[in-house]
Design a protein around this motif. Structure first.
Motif, PDB file in Angstrom:
ATOM      1  N   MET A   1     -41.681 -28.442  18.586  1.00 48.16           N
ATOM      2  CA  MET A   1     -40.460 -28.829  19.260  1.00 48.16           C
ATOM      3  C   MET A   1     -39.519 -29.439  18.230  1.00 48.16           C
ATOM      4  O   MET A   1     -39.898 -30.319  17.475  1.00 48.16           O
ATOM      5  CB  MET A   1     -40.758 -29.854  20.363  1.00 48.16           C
ATOM      6  N   LEU A   2     -38.302 -28.976  18.239  1.00 50.25           N
ATOM      7  CA  LEU A   2     -37.256 -29.538  17.398  1.00 50.25           C
ATOM      8  C   LEU A   2     -36.657 -30.736  18.116  1.00 50.25           C
ATOM      9  O   LEU A   2     -36.308 -30.651  19.294  1.00 50.25           O
ATOM     10  CB  LEU A   2     -36.167 -28.483  17.142  1.00 50.25           C
ATOM     11  N   VAL A   3     -36.537 -31.858  17.420  1.00 50.36           N
ATOM     12  CA  VAL A   3     -35.952 -33.059  18.001  1.00 50.36           C
ATOM     13  C   VAL A   3     -34.702 -33.403  17.205  1.00 50.36           C
ATOM     14  O   VAL A   3     -34.755 -33.541  15.984  1.00 50.36           O
ATOM     15  CB  VAL A   3     -36.950 -34.248  17.965  1.00 50.36           C
ATOM     16  N   LEU A   4     -33.577 -33.521  17.903  1.00 46.49           N
ATOM     17  CA  LEU A   4     -32.305 -33.824  17.256  1.00 46.49           C
ATOM     18  C   LEU A   4     -31.700 -35.076  17.873  1.00 46.49           C
ATOM     19  O   LEU A   4     -31.899 -35.352  19.055  1.00 46.49           O
ATOM     20  CB  LEU A   4     -31.315 -32.670  17.458  1.00 46.49           C
ATOM     21  N   SER A   5     -30.926 -35.798  17.093  1.00 46.87           N
ATOM     22  CA  SER A   5     -30.142 -36.920  17.606  1.00 46.87           C
ATOM     23  C   SER A   5     -28.690 -36.471  17.673  1.00 46.87           C
ATOM     24  O   SER A   5     -28.171 -35.867  16.731  1.00 46.87           O
ATOM     25  CB  SER A   5     -30.254 -38.126  16.674  1.00 46.87           C
ATOM     26  N   ARG A   6     -28.042 -36.733  18.793  1.00 44.79           N
ATOM     27  CA  ARG A   6     -26.644 -36.366  18.995  1.00 44.79           C
ATOM     28  C   ARG A   6     -25.936 -37.533  19.646  1.00 44.79           C
ATOM     29  O   ARG A   6     -26.522 -38.265  20.437  1.00 44.79           O
ATOM     30  CB  ARG A   6     -26.498 -35.143  19.919  1.00 44.79           C
ATOM     31  N   ARG A   7     -24.668 -37.689  19.356  1.00 39.89           N
ATOM     32  CA  ARG A   7     -23.843 -38.706  20.008  1.00 39.89           C
ATOM     33  C   ARG A   7     -22.966 -38.019  21.046  1.00 39.89           C
ATOM     34  O   ARG A   7     -22.826 -36.800  21.056  1.00 39.89           O
ATOM     35  CB  ARG A   7     -22.980 -39.405  18.964  1.00 39.89           C
ATOM     36  N   VAL A   8     -22.345 -38.833  21.904  1.00 39.69           N
ATOM     37  CA  VAL A   8     -21.432 -38.299  22.913  1.00 39.69           C
ATOM     38  C   VAL A   8     -20.365 -37.453  22.209  1.00 39.69           C
ATOM     39  O   VAL A   8     -19.790 -37.856  21.197  1.00 39.69           O
ATOM     40  CB  VAL A   8     -20.776 -39.437  23.729  1.00 39.69           C
ATOM     41  N   GLY A   9     -20.169 -36.255  22.755  1.00 39.45           N
ATOM     42  CA  GLY A   9     -19.178 -35.333  22.189  1.00 39.45           C
ATOM     43  C   GLY A   9     -19.746 -34.369  21.173  1.00 39.45           C
ATOM     44  O   GLY A   9     -19.102 -33.383  20.828  1.00 39.45           O
ATOM     45  N   GLU A  10     -20.946 -34.638  20.679  1.00 35.16           N
ATOM     46  CA  GLU A  10     -21.576 -33.743  19.708  1.00 35.16           C
ATOM     47  C   GLU A  10     -22.356 -32.663  20.438  1.00 35.16           C
ATOM     48  O   GLU A  10     -22.804 -32.845  21.565  1.00 35.16           O
ATOM     49  CB  GLU A  10     -22.483 -34.523  18.758  1.00 35.16           C
ATOM     50  N   SER A  11     -22.527 -31.521  19.766  1.00 33.60           N
ATOM     51  CA  SER A  11     -23.144 -30.353  20.390  1.00 33.60           C
ATOM     52  C   SER A  11     -24.287 -29.803  19.559  1.00 33.60           C
ATOM     53  O   SER A  11     -24.440 -30.123  18.383  1.00 33.60           O
ATOM     54  CB  SER A  11     -22.098 -29.246  20.577  1.00 33.60           C
ATOM     55  N   VAL A  12     -25.054 -28.944  20.213  1.00 37.56           N
ATOM     56  CA  VAL A  12     -26.106 -28.156  19.573  1.00 37.56           C
ATOM     57  C   VAL A  12     -25.855 -26.710  20.004  1.00 37.56           C
ATOM     58  O   VAL A  12     -25.624 -26.445  21.187  1.00 37.56           O
ATOM     59  CB  VAL A  12     -27.513 -28.605  20.042  1.00 37.56           C
ATOM     60  N   VAL A  13     -25.888 -25.791  19.045  1.00 34.10           N
ATOM     61  CA  VAL A  13     -25.684 -24.383  19.357  1.00 34.10           C
ATOM     62  C   VAL A  13     -27.034 -23.676  19.300  1.00 34.10           C
ATOM     63  O   VAL A  13     -27.786 -23.820  18.338  1.00 34.10           O
ATOM     64  CB  VAL A  13     -24.696 -23.736  18.358  1.00 34.10           C
ATOM     65  N   ILE A  14     -27.330 -22.897  20.358  1.00 31.90           N
ATOM     66  CA  ILE A  14     -28.577 -22.143  20.436  1.00 31.90           C
ATOM     67  C   ILE A  14     -28.207 -20.664  20.431  1.00 31.90           C
ATOM     68  O   ILE A  14     -27.484 -20.194  21.317  1.00 31.90           O
ATOM     69  CB  ILE A  14     -29.366 -22.501  21.709  1.00 31.90           C
ATOM     70  N   GLY A  15     -28.721 -19.953  19.448  1.00 32.39           N
ATOM     71  CA  GLY A  15     -28.365 -18.540  19.327  1.00 32.39           C
ATOM     72  C   GLY A  15     -26.881 -18.396  19.055  1.00 32.39           C
ATOM     73  O   GLY A  15     -26.254 -19.261  18.441  1.00 32.39           O
ATOM     74  N   ASP A  16     -26.318 -17.291  19.515  1.00 30.00           N
ATOM     75  CA  ASP A  16     -24.898 -17.028  19.281  1.00 30.00           C
ATOM     76  C   ASP A  16     -24.002 -17.472  20.427  1.00 30.00           C
ATOM     77  O   ASP A  16     -22.783 -17.569  20.251  1.00 30.00           O
ATOM     78  CB  ASP A  16     -24.672 -15.519  19.063  1.00 30.00           C
ATOM     79  N   ASP A  17     -24.591 -17.739  21.606  1.00 28.71           N
ATOM     80  CA  ASP A  17     -23.722 -17.926  22.758  1.00 28.71           C
ATOM     81  C   ASP A  17     -24.096 -19.050  23.714  1.00 28.71           C
ATOM     82  O   ASP A  17     -23.616 -19.095  24.838  1.00 28.71           O
ATOM     83  CB  ASP A  17     -23.619 -16.614  23.532  1.00 28.71           C
ATOM     84  N   VAL A  18     -24.940 -19.977  23.296  1.00 24.88           N
ATOM     85  CA  VAL A  18     -25.289 -21.120  24.148  1.00 24.88           C
ATOM     86  C   VAL A  18     -24.982 -22.407  23.384  1.00 24.88           C
ATOM     87  O   VAL A  18     -25.437 -22.593  22.255  1.00 24.88           O
ATOM     88  CB  VAL A  18     -26.776 -21.096  24.563  1.00 24.88           C
TER      89      VAL A  18
END
Length: 83
Positions: A1-18
């Motif tokens: 499992m990949l674990v990331l830290s993000r703040r409000v307004g930040e994003s994570v992109v999955i593949g090309d379209d999510v």
């Protein structure tokens, strides 16, 4: 499992379209926005589990149903000829 830290307004992109975007953090609740094509199914994990359990229950007869069917089969097998 990949674990990331993000703040409000930040994003994570999955593949090309999510794209997942952190919208709000309030206590221990995180609101996440999901931008994905309509063809991508998005479900909460607990609902997927609940449906899987309901399907398994529906596919397995209850002990009472099995007893009723066994009783019916015996009654039909032992009925007088010509009835």
């Amino acid at each position: 499992m990949l674990v990331l830290s993000r703040r409000v307004g930040e994003s994570v992109v999955i593949g090309d379209d999510v794209t997942l975007t952190v919208l709000e953090v309030r206590g221990d609740v995180v609101r996440i926005g999901i931008d994905a094509p309509r063809s991508v199914r998005i479900n909460r994990a607990e609902l997927v589990q609940e449906v899987a359990e309901a399907n398994a229950d529906a596919a397995s007869p209850s002990p009472a149903a099995v007893a009723s069917l066994t009783s019916l089969a015996e009654a039909l097998k032992n009925r007088p000829a010509g009835s």
